[in-house]
Design a protein around this motif. Structure first.
Motif, PDB file in Angstrom:
ATOM      1  N   UNK A 235      29.526   8.555  24.204  1.00 13.39           N
ATOM      2  CA  UNK A 235      28.993   8.790  25.550  1.00 13.39           C
ATOM      3  C   UNK A 235      27.708   9.615  25.504  1.00 13.39           C
ATOM      4  N   UNK A 236      27.661  10.593  24.585  1.00 14.90           N
ATOM      5  CA  UNK A 236      26.487  11.464  24.510  1.00 14.90           C
ATOM      6  C   UNK A 236      25.257  10.689  24.106  1.00 14.90           C
ATOM      7  N   UNK A 237      25.428   9.686  23.264  1.00 16.69           N
ATOM      8  CA  UNK A 237      24.248   8.985  22.771  1.00 16.69           C
ATOM      9  C   UNK A 237      23.952   7.706  23.532  1.00 16.69           C
TER      10      UNK A 237
ATOM     11  N   UNK B 171      36.955  28.622  34.002  1.00 17.20           N
ATOM     12  CA  UNK B 171      37.796  28.008  35.036  1.00 17.20           C
ATOM     13  C   UNK B 171      37.237  26.650  35.434  1.00 17.20           C
ATOM     14  N   UNK B 172      35.896  26.577  35.555  1.00 16.62           N
ATOM     15  CA  UNK B 172      35.281  25.288  35.879  1.00 16.62           C
ATOM     16  C   UNK B 172      35.556  24.274  34.781  1.00 16.62           C
ATOM     17  N   UNK B 173      35.517  24.718  33.531  1.00 14.06           N
ATOM     18  CA  UNK B 173      35.780  23.805  32.416  1.00 14.06           C
ATOM     19  C   UNK B 173      37.207  23.281  32.438  1.00 14.06           C
ATOM     20  N   UNK B 174      38.158  24.159  32.783  1.00 16.82           N
ATOM     21  CA  UNK B 174      39.551  23.706  32.878  1.00 16.82           C
ATOM     22  C   UNK B 174      39.667  22.617  33.923  1.00 16.82           C
ATOM     23  N   UNK B 175      38.955  22.810  35.064  1.00 11.82           N
ATOM     24  CA  UNK B 175      38.988  21.780  36.100  1.00 11.82           C
ATOM     25  C   UNK B 175      38.427  20.460  35.598  1.00 11.82           C
ATOM     26  N   UNK B 176      37.281  20.530  34.921  1.00 13.04           N
ATOM     27  CA  UNK B 176      36.660  19.294  34.422  1.00 13.04           C
ATOM     28  C   UNK B 176      37.604  18.546  33.494  1.00 13.04           C
ATOM     29  N   UNK B 177      38.208  19.270  32.554  1.00 14.67           N
ATOM     30  CA  UNK B 177      39.048  18.599  31.563  1.00 14.67           C
ATOM     31  C   UNK B 177      40.327  18.076  32.217  1.00 14.67           C
TER      32      UNK B 177
ATOM     33  N   UNK C 130      32.644  15.384  28.591  1.00 18.90           N
ATOM     34  CA  UNK C 130      31.219  15.488  28.263  1.00 18.90           C
ATOM     35  C   UNK C 130      30.556  16.531  29.155  1.00 18.90           C
ATOM     36  N   UNK C 131      30.946  16.534  30.433  1.00 20.19           N
ATOM     37  CA  UNK C 131      30.389  17.520  31.361  1.00 20.19           C
ATOM     38  C   UNK C 131      30.769  18.933  30.935  1.00 20.19           C
ATOM     39  N   UNK C 132      32.027  19.110  30.513  1.00 17.53           N
ATOM     40  CA  UNK C 132      32.468  20.432  30.054  1.00 17.53           C
ATOM     41  C   UNK C 132      31.674  20.880  28.833  1.00 17.53           C
ATOM     42  N   UNK C 133      31.316  19.910  27.992  1.00 12.97           N
ATOM     43  CA  UNK C 133      30.490  20.218  26.822  1.00 12.97           C
ATOM     44  C   UNK C 133      29.147  20.797  27.248  1.00 12.97           C
ATOM     45  N   UNK C 134      28.531  20.167  28.273  1.00 15.97           N
ATOM     46  CA  UNK C 134      27.244  20.677  28.750  1.00 15.97           C
ATOM     47  C   UNK C 134      27.405  22.051  29.381  1.00 15.97           C
ATOM     48  N   UNK C 135      28.536  22.287  30.048  1.00 16.55           N
ATOM     49  CA  UNK C 135      28.770  23.617  30.622  1.00 16.55           C
ATOM     50  C   UNK C 135      28.852  24.661  29.511  1.00 16.55           C
ATOM     51  N   UNK C 136      29.505  24.314  28.397  1.00 18.55           N
ATOM     52  CA  UNK C 136      29.600  25.266  27.279  1.00 18.55           C
ATOM     53  C   UNK C 136      28.214  25.569  26.730  1.00 18.55           C
ATOM     54  N   UNK C 137      27.369  24.531  26.593  1.00 17.27           N
ATOM     55  CA  UNK C 137      26.006  24.741  26.091  1.00 17.27           C
ATOM     56  C   UNK C 137      25.234  25.669  27.021  1.00 17.27           C
ATOM     57  N   UNK C 138      25.324  25.398  28.336  1.00 18.15           N
ATOM     58  CA  UNK C 138      24.617  26.241  29.298  1.00 18.15           C
ATOM     59  C   UNK C 138      25.143  27.667  29.256  1.00 18.15           C
ATOM     60  N   UNK C 139      26.459  27.838  29.052  1.00 19.37           N
ATOM     61  CA  UNK C 139      27.030  29.185  29.006  1.00 19.37           C
ATOM     62  C   UNK C 139      26.516  29.948  27.794  1.00 19.37           C
TER      63      UNK C 139
ATOM     64  N   UNK D 238      41.085  17.743  22.202  1.00 18.13           N
ATOM     65  CA  UNK D 238      41.098  18.558  20.984  1.00 18.13           C
ATOM     66  C   UNK D 238      39.699  18.919  20.512  1.00 18.13           C
ATOM     67  N   UNK D 239      38.754  17.977  20.701  1.00 18.04           N
ATOM     68  CA  UNK D 239      37.376  18.276  20.285  1.00 18.04           C
ATOM     69  C   UNK D 239      36.810  19.440  21.079  1.00 18.04           C
ATOM     70  N   UNK D 240      37.064  19.419  22.398  1.00 17.00           N
ATOM     71  CA  UNK D 240      36.559  20.487  23.251  1.00 17.00           C
ATOM     72  C   UNK D 240      37.231  21.822  22.923  1.00 17.00           C
ATOM     73  N   UNK D 241      38.511  21.773  22.527  1.00 19.83           N
ATOM     74  CA  UNK D 241      39.193  23.008  22.145  1.00 19.83           C
ATOM     75  C   UNK D 241      38.545  23.604  20.903  1.00 19.83           C
ATOM     76  N   UNK D 242      38.213  22.734  19.914  1.00 21.31           N
ATOM     77  CA  UNK D 242      37.555  23.231  18.706  1.00 21.31           C
ATOM     78  C   UNK D 242      36.202  23.836  19.048  1.00 21.31           C
ATOM     79  N   UNK D 243      35.459  23.153  19.959  1.00 17.28           N
ATOM     80  CA  UNK D 243      34.159  23.686  20.363  1.00 17.28           C
ATOM     81  C   UNK D 243      34.321  25.015  21.080  1.00 17.28           C
ATOM     82  N   UNK D 244      35.356  25.110  21.903  1.00 14.68           N
ATOM     83  CA  UNK D 244      35.602  26.363  22.631  1.00 14.68           C
ATOM     84  C   UNK D 244      35.810  27.515  21.646  1.00 14.68           C
ATOM     85  N   UNK D 245      36.634  27.264  20.619  1.00 12.07           N
ATOM     86  CA  UNK D 245      36.886  28.330  19.642  1.00 12.07           C
ATOM     87  C   UNK D 245      35.597  28.649  18.891  1.00 12.07           C
TER      88      UNK D 245
END
Lengths: 167, 100
Positions: free
Chosen positions: A132-134, B41-47, B60-69, A52-59
């Motif tokens: 994990x990030x920290x 698509x890569x993010x969907x795979x990671x999650x 966490x890896x998907x988070x870094x991919x979003x930052x890089x994007x 859910x956190x990643x979904x919020x970030x995605x939006x």
């Protein structure tokens, strides 16, 4: 067929349908809107996967940031670029063959491999990701922050240099 | 229950769609959209792997991919705007000053 399955099919249809619409739309402004639909579909898939956190970030980042950035870029490049030109036939055929081949290979890999299963999905995502990030990924976290800073300064400098060169 | 394979199938289709857009379109902004689709698509795979294997490393890896994007999109838009100012078009086929 459960509710989860129905939601999965609807969200996948949104995601892939948005992509197909980008491919076939002639007007670029509309294809940005289709990209929005596709990104929302991906956010829904994230929620379905329990992220859910990643979904919020995605939006927040994709839908709120990158799409607006694309509209800005479109507006700054003038009305003559708002429509895609006619593509030549050879290019269409070659790119279609290439991506269909890649799709077939990827789907075969997905189908044939024995994927490991049996993990327990984490229930609390935001707190776990922050921890994990920290701890484990703190170096990558710092690199990412430096990357964002460099991009911010670099883009500003880039545009300023271009403007002073022109005048 | 949705299996890992179904998520991976969607991601594979999305990736090849993004690749098709990158190869097919001439306009630089359309190409950027295709790249965003491939990153998603890569993010969907990671999650999906993070969900089926347990743990949060994939997220966490998907988070870094979003930052890089996000960083990549900012730089790409700057380059596209400059290309328009210099060449008067965003057609990547016309950007061949270094063609020799």
């Amino acid at each position: 067929m459960g509710v989860e399955k129905i939601a999965f099919y609807i969200l996948s249809a949104l995601t892939l349908g948005g992509g197909v619409a980008i491919l076939f739309s002639v007007r670029l402004m509309r294809s940005v809107v289709y990209l929005l639909v596709s990104l929302f579909g991906v956010a829904g898939l994230f929620i379905l996967m329990g992220a859910d956190f990643l979904a919020a970030l995605q939006v927040l980042i994709y839908v709120g940031g990158i799409t607006v950035l694309l509209v800005f870029g479109l507006m700054l490049t003038g009305p003559s670029q708002f429509q895609n030109q006619e593509e030549n036939r050879l290019k269409a055929i070659t790119s279609g063959v290439c991506s269909v081949a890649i799709a077939i290979v990827l789907l075969l890999i997905v189908r044939k491999t024995q994927w490991p299963t049996g993990g327990v999905a984490a229930s609390e995502t935001a707190g776990g990701i922050g921890r994990l990030l920290l701890t484990q990924n703190v170096f990558a976290f710092e690199i990412a922050s430096v990357l964002l800073l460099v991009v911010l300064v670099g883009v500003a400098l880039f545009m300023r240099l271009a403007r002073s060169n022109r005048s | 229950m949705i299996t890992l394979q179904e998520y991976l199938t969607v991601a594979a289709l999305l990736f090849s769609l993004g690749l098709l857009i990158v190869l097919f379109r001439n306009n630089a902004i359309s190409i950027l959209m295709g790249i965003e689709l491939m990153l998603n698509a890569a993010n969907i795979n990671f999650v999906a792997f993070s969900q089926s294997l347990g743990g949060l490393a994939g997220q966490v890896f998907a988070l870094f991919v979003i930052v890089a994007a996000a960083a990549e999109a900012a730089v790409a838009i700057a380059i596209i705007v400059l290309m328009y100012q210099n060449l008067g078009t965003t057609d990547v086929e016309k950007a061949k000053n270094l063609n020799g």
